[in-house]
Design a protein around this motif. Structure first.
Motif, short mmCIF file in Angstrom:
data_model
loop_
_atom_site.label_atom_id
_atom_site.label_comp_id
_atom_site.label_asym_id
_atom_site.label_seq_id
_atom_site.Cartn_x
_atom_site.Cartn_y
_atom_site.Cartn_z
N ALA A 59 -1.93 -9.53 5.74
CA ALA A 59 -2.20 -8.63 4.61
C ALA A 59 -1.50 -7.32 4.90
CB ALA A 59 -3.69 -8.42 4.45
N SER A 60 -1.00 -6.68 3.83
CA SER A 60 -0.27 -5.43 3.99
C SER A 60 -0.83 -4.40 3.02
CB SER A 60 1.22 -5.65 3.73
OG SER A 60 1.95 -4.46 3.92
N LEU A 61 -1.06 -3.18 3.52
CA LEU A 61 -1.56 -2.06 2.72
C LEU A 61 -0.40 -1.10 2.49
CD1 LEU A 61 -4.13 -0.64 1.51
CD2 LEU A 61 -4.26 0.58 3.68
N LEU A 62 0.06 -0.99 1.24
CA LEU A 62 1.22 -0.16 0.92
C LEU A 62 0.78 1.10 0.21
CD1 LEU A 62 2.15 -3.38 0.42
CD2 LEU A 62 4.28 -2.21 0.03
N SER A 63 1.22 2.24 0.70
CA SER A 63 0.94 3.50 0.02
C SER A 63 1.89 3.65 -1.16
CB SER A 63 1.07 4.68 0.99
OG SER A 63 2.38 4.69 1.53
N SER A 64 1.62 4.63 -2.02
CA SER A 64 2.46 4.81 -3.20
C SER A 64 3.90 5.09 -2.78
CB SER A 64 1.93 5.95 -4.07
OG SER A 64 1.95 7.15 -3.35
N GLY A 65 4.83 4.54 -3.53
CA GLY A 65 6.24 4.69 -3.23
C GLY A 65 6.79 3.55 -2.38
N ARG A 66 5.93 2.77 -1.75
CA ARG A 66 6.36 1.63 -0.95
C ARG A 66 6.34 0.39 -1.84
NH1 ARG A 66 7.45 3.45 4.43
NH2 ARG A 66 6.36 5.43 4.55
N THR A 67 7.36 -0.44 -1.72
CA THR A 67 7.45 -1.60 -2.61
C THR A 67 7.53 -2.94 -1.89
OG1 THR A 67 9.84 -1.32 -2.71
CG2 THR A 67 8.54 -0.32 -4.48
N SER A 68 7.94 -2.95 -0.62
CA SER A 68 8.06 -4.24 0.06
C SER A 68 6.91 -4.45 1.04
CB SER A 68 9.41 -4.34 0.80
OG SER A 68 9.35 -3.68 2.03
N PHE A 69 6.60 -5.69 1.26
CA PHE A 69 5.52 -6.09 2.14
C PHE A 69 5.69 -5.49 3.54
CE2 PHE A 69 3.39 -9.03 5.04
CZ PHE A 69 2.17 -9.21 4.41
N ALA A 70 6.91 -5.46 4.03
CA ALA A 70 7.19 -4.99 5.39
C ALA A 70 6.96 -3.49 5.56
CB ALA A 70 8.63 -5.33 5.77
N GLN A 71 6.93 -2.73 4.47
CA GLN A 71 6.76 -1.28 4.54
C GLN A 71 5.30 -0.86 4.70
OE1 GLN A 71 8.64 -0.15 0.85
NE2 GLN A 71 10.58 0.29 1.87
N GLY A 94 -6.11 8.04 -1.90
CA GLY A 94 -4.90 7.80 -2.66
C GLY A 94 -4.91 6.43 -3.30
N THR A 95 -3.79 6.08 -3.92
CA THR A 95 -3.64 4.78 -4.56
C THR A 95 -2.79 3.89 -3.68
OG1 THR A 95 -3.78 5.82 -6.72
CG2 THR A 95 -2.87 3.60 -6.66
N TYR A 96 -3.26 2.67 -3.44
CA TYR A 96 -2.59 1.74 -2.54
C TYR A 96 -2.43 0.39 -3.23
CZ TYR A 96 -3.68 5.12 1.11
OH TYR A 96 -3.75 6.26 1.86
N THR A 97 -1.48 -0.38 -2.72
CA THR A 97 -1.30 -1.77 -3.15
C THR A 97 -1.58 -2.66 -1.95
OG1 THR A 97 0.40 -1.11 -4.74
CG2 THR A 97 0.30 -3.44 -4.14
N VAL A 98 -2.45 -3.66 -2.16
CA VAL A 98 -2.75 -4.62 -1.11
C VAL A 98 -2.05 -5.92 -1.46
CG1 VAL A 98 -4.57 -5.92 0.05
CG2 VAL A 98 -4.97 -3.54 -0.61
N MET A 99 -1.27 -6.44 -0.52
CA MET A 99 -0.56 -7.71 -0.69
C MET A 99 -0.99 -8.65 0.41
SD MET A 99 3.26 -6.18 -1.35
CE MET A 99 3.99 -7.46 -2.34
N ILE A 114 -7.85 2.09 -5.34
CA ILE A 114 -7.89 3.55 -5.21
C ILE A 114 -8.94 3.90 -4.17
CG2 ILE A 114 -8.41 5.72 -6.37
CD1 ILE A 114 -7.46 4.38 -8.97
N VAL A 115 -8.52 4.65 -3.15
CA VAL A 115 -9.42 5.12 -2.11
C VAL A 115 -9.74 6.58 -2.44
CG1 VAL A 115 -9.70 5.57 0.36
CG2 VAL A 115 -8.41 3.57 -0.41
N SER A 116 -11.01 6.85 -2.65
CA SER A 116 -11.41 8.22 -2.98
C SER A 116 -11.88 8.92 -1.73
CB SER A 116 -12.51 8.21 -4.04
OG SER A 116 -13.61 7.46 -3.59
N ALA A 117 -11.93 10.25 -1.80
CA ALA A 117 -12.36 11.04 -0.66
C ALA A 117 -13.80 10.70 -0.33
CB ALA A 117 -12.22 12.53 -0.97
N ALA A 118 -14.09 10.59 0.95
CA ALA A 118 -15.45 10.25 1.38
C ALA A 118 -16.38 11.40 1.04
CB ALA A 118 -15.47 9.97 2.87
#
Length: 181
Positions: A59-71, A94-99, A114-118
């Motif tokens: 599984a890969s957690l990508l931050s905004s601006g990242r588009t490939s699994f490896a990033q 922030g907003t993340y994409t999980v692949m 979306i991960v909000s501030a604790a």
């Protein structure tokens, strides 16, 4: 002769129940992924992967601006044949994409989270205030929750409806000598 006629009548309800299952095919079997957040922790659960050479997949957690699994921040899936999962801790808001990619190279799914501030917990001044559960009772393996989509619920409703109709049709078509009053 009468025996074969009875078999043909009993096969019709079976066919009526089996037809939606055949039409549903593999699309109903693939569950995709389910992503959840708790504070700064992100977790993903899937049941789409099979173990291959001792690995379920990654599984890969990508931050905004990242588009490939490896990033992304990659974590190996762990689990059983029923459910596989991965988790990340200390994730910044922030907003993340999980692949999720299974060990055979097939994508199990992609989901935005979306991960909000604790927030810091506050103590109520009155002892009469009782906390209410935010998500109700969680079912499933290890307390995980699974949200079934409209397609899955629609397919289930179609199966139940067709079984009721086929059963009523079967009972209605029985010869009068077989009916009990």
């Amino acid at each position: 002769m009468r025996y074969s006629r009875f078999l043909s009548r009993s096969a019709a309800p079976l066919a009526a129940v089996a037809l939606p299952l055949v039409l549903a095919g593999p699309s109903a079997a693939v569950s995709g992924i389910s992503v959840s957040t708790t504070g700064t922790n992100v977790s993903v659960v899937t049941s789409a992967c099979a173990q291959n050479n001792g690995s379920w997949g990654t599984a890969s957690l990508l931050s905004s601006g990242r588009t490939s699994f490896a990033q992304g921040r990659q974590v190996a899936l762990s689990g059983t044949t029923v459910s596989q999962s991965a988790a990340w801790s200390g994730v910044a808001p922030g907003t993340y994409t999980v692949m999720v990619v299974c060990s055979n190279g097939v994508s199990a799914g992609t989901q935005v989270v979306i991960v909000s501030a604790a927030s810091t917990p506050t103590v109520a001044a009155s002892a009469a205030v009782r906390p209410t559960p935010s998500r109700g009772v969680l079912g499933g393996l290890g307390g995980s929750a699974r949200d079934y989509g409209a397609l899955t619920l629609g397919a289930g409703a179609a199966l139940v409806g067709s079984a009721v109709i086929a059963g009523a049709w079967f009972l209605r078509r029985q010869p009068r000598s077989c009916r009990r009053y």
